[in-house]
Design a protein around this motif. Sequence first.
Motif, mmCIF file in Angstrom:
data_model
loop_
_atom_site.group_PDB
_atom_site.id
_atom_site.type_symbol
_atom_site.label_atom_id
_atom_site.label_comp_id
_atom_site.label_asym_id
_atom_site.label_seq_id
_atom_site.Cartn_x
_atom_site.Cartn_y
_atom_site.Cartn_z
ATOM 1 N N MET A 1 0.850 -1.196 0.000
ATOM 2 C CA MET A 1 0.000 0.000 0.000
ATOM 3 C C MET A 1 0.882 1.241 0.000
ATOM 4 S SD MET A 1 -2.999 0.854 2.662
ATOM 5 C CE MET A 1 -4.259 -0.167 1.950
ATOM 6 N N ASN B 1 3.450 -1.812 6.774
ATOM 7 C CA ASN B 1 3.196 -0.712 7.709
ATOM 8 C C ASN B 1 1.710 -0.416 7.743
ATOM 9 O OD1 ASN B 1 6.046 -0.117 6.383
ATOM 10 N ND2 ASN B 1 6.030 0.698 8.454
ATOM 11 N N GLN C 1 -5.373 3.374 9.552
ATOM 12 C CA GLN C 1 -5.030 2.439 10.630
ATOM 13 C C GLN C 1 -4.157 3.128 11.683
ATOM 14 O OE1 GLN C 1 -3.356 -0.637 8.146
ATOM 15 N NE2 GLN C 1 -5.387 -1.314 7.448
ATOM 16 N N GLY D 1 -10.421 1.863 -0.611
ATOM 17 C CA GLY D 1 -9.226 1.031 -0.731
ATOM 18 C C GLY D 1 -8.097 1.419 0.195
ATOM 19 N N SER D 2 -8.410 2.135 1.291
ATOM 20 C CA SER D 2 -7.339 2.644 2.155
ATOM 21 C C SER D 2 -7.155 1.805 3.425
ATOM 22 C CB SER D 2 -7.620 4.107 2.514
ATOM 23 O OG SER D 2 -8.847 4.195 3.199
ATOM 24 N N GLY D 3 -7.822 0.675 3.504
ATOM 25 C CA GLY D 3 -7.586 -0.231 4.638
ATOM 26 C C GLY D 3 -8.495 0.005 5.828
ATOM 27 N N LYS D 4 -9.731 0.423 5.583
ATOM 28 C CA LYS D 4 -10.652 0.682 6.706
ATOM 29 C C LYS D 4 -11.021 -0.616 7.427
ATOM 30 C CE LYS D 4 -13.531 3.225 4.102
ATOM 31 N NZ LYS D 4 -12.725 3.541 2.883
ATOM 32 N N THR D 5 -11.109 -1.714 6.659
ATOM 33 C CA THR D 5 -11.487 -2.984 7.300
ATOM 34 C C THR D 5 -10.479 -3.345 8.399
ATOM 35 O OG1 THR D 5 -12.198 -3.607 5.088
ATOM 36 C CG2 THR D 5 -12.331 -5.314 6.784
ATOM 37 N N GLY E 1 -17.280 -1.227 -1.317
ATOM 38 C CA GLY E 1 -16.467 -2.098 -0.471
ATOM 39 C C GLY E 1 -15.738 -3.241 -1.142
ATOM 40 N N ASP F 1 -13.279 -5.575 -2.673
ATOM 41 C CA ASP F 1 -11.838 -5.393 -2.797
ATOM 42 C C ASP F 1 -11.286 -6.433 -3.763
ATOM 43 O OD1 ASP F 1 -9.295 -4.288 -2.033
ATOM 44 O OD2 ASP F 1 -8.943 -6.152 -0.937
ATOM 45 N N ARG G 1 -13.524 1.042 -6.916
ATOM 46 C CA ARG G 1 -13.252 -0.399 -7.075
ATOM 47 C C ARG G 1 -11.918 -0.607 -7.770
ATOM 48 N NH1 ARG G 1 -14.584 -1.098 -3.229
ATOM 49 N NH2 ARG G 1 -15.482 0.964 -3.109
ATOM 50 N N ARG H 1 -6.830 0.671 -5.843
ATOM 51 C CA ARG H 1 -6.914 0.384 -4.411
ATOM 52 C C ARG H 1 -5.531 0.104 -3.836
ATOM 53 N NH1 ARG H 1 -11.841 -0.296 -2.719
ATOM 54 N NH2 ARG H 1 -11.432 -1.746 -1.010
#
Length: 460
Positions: free
Chosen positions: A1, A32, A37, A57-61, A314, A316, A341, A344
């Motif tokens: 990322m 990282n 996050q 696509g920024s890693g919210k999950t 959402g 991915d 979509r 990402r």
Amino acid sequence: MEDNQTEQAVTFKSLGLNDALCEACEKLGWKNPSKIQCEALPIAFQKRDIIGLAETGSGKTGAFALPILQALLATPQRLFALVLTPTRELAYQISEQFEALGSSIGVKCAVIVGGMDMMSQSIALAKKPHIVIATPGRLVDHLENTKGFSLRSIQYLVMDEADRILNMDFEVDLDKILKILPPSSTRSTYLYSATMTKKVAKLQRASLRDPIKIEVSDKYATVDKLQQTYLFIPSKFKDVYLVSILNDMSGKSIIVFASTCTTTLRLALLTRNLGFTTVPLHGQMSQTKRLGALNKFKGKARSILIATDVASRGLDIPHVDVVINYDIPNHSKDYIHRVGRTARAGRSGKSITFVTQYDIELYQRIEFLIGKQLPQYVTQEDEVMTLLERVNEADRQARIQMKEIEDERKDHRQKRKKKEQNNHDDIQVEQPKKKRKKEFNDSENGFGVKKHLKKKNKNK
Ligand SMILES: Nc1ncnc2c1ncn2[C@@H]1O[C@H](COP(=O)(O)OP(=O)(O)OP(=O)(O)O)[C@@H](O)[C@H]1O
């Protein structure tokens, strides 16, 4: 990322993540923490409620899954967290991420979504998983009908795509769910999305407890590495332009968004008639077919996914190169999710939005929302028009196929009705067991297209 990584100094460990979870991140190739996050983890570790706003696509999950897993490890408990999502496919995806991050600690998840068998879900719930990931409607079904199932003990509530979950169409179900959850004072609540409602009344429904708002990008920003364009064309030439672009981009993974199930199916048939490997995804398909279609696209067995907005939030699928908005989205916020979509996790991607004579106002709203004017996608009109005849013929065939599929469906419905009626009349008389007819809905179209095509070829 690449782009979402912050300075080398910040690591998952330095944010306070335990060794087991740091290892899990490493195994997933997360070197990282991403920006969201970095911001969210320390706040979550203080047990604060969070409203998290960060681009697609920024890693919210990971931003909500990691603190939940860390807390679960500290105080193991069944039915520990509930994650609400608007779409079924997203629920499966979130569950996979929880399981990947929590594999070494043996986390158990249950996915509770519509369109799948209630009984097997009841069994999964009876086993008391740690994390329940659900769409609101089916969860309410279980809360009302599955004996012994309760969410009174949950410690964490997450609303992913929160602005969508807090929308009117989920209102009744969400209120029912919130009523049976423990009070907000005894649980942590996280709201995450790339677009968040500003309406205080809506947010109040989530009954947050003095939440911290984290915004890691400008409001409603689209990703930098996304090259967005528009194409102004007359409505009647949308098909031929679509085919021309698909031709030019052959070999790439493409998602095409259309506004209705019918258009989605028509475009899938039309493009297949021209030899493209296309798969449709829409709400009128059975859930098994929806997942099957998605897996074919994810596994690269099909290069083009034609979808309604069920796929806009959402999902991915890292290898998506291009998003085409065949129909412009009615709500400008959906634009952000759709084009998100692609491009990402620091990758690059392209989007092309068709704008016709009827779409100008909607398009202006999109430009206003994203705060920039987009360049025009460059095409050679005369070259595109050489395809017109073939595309029109493929469309004519597609419409005939759709009509036949619809007739077959009607026929099937009538036969089933008749059969049910007979069974009812002869309720006392035992019926001879007939071999169950093969499920009608048996192709990846969800409308029995393959079967229909086979039959046609035979007749030739
Ligand atoms: N720290 C990280 N380093 C590298 N990759 C990461 C990191 N965190 C998450 N990812 C990857 O980034 C991708 C996008 O993450 P995720 O699906 O959580 O995005 P999102 O912010 O929820 O997007 P959307 O708004 O579209 O739902 C996933 O493939 C995930 O595995």
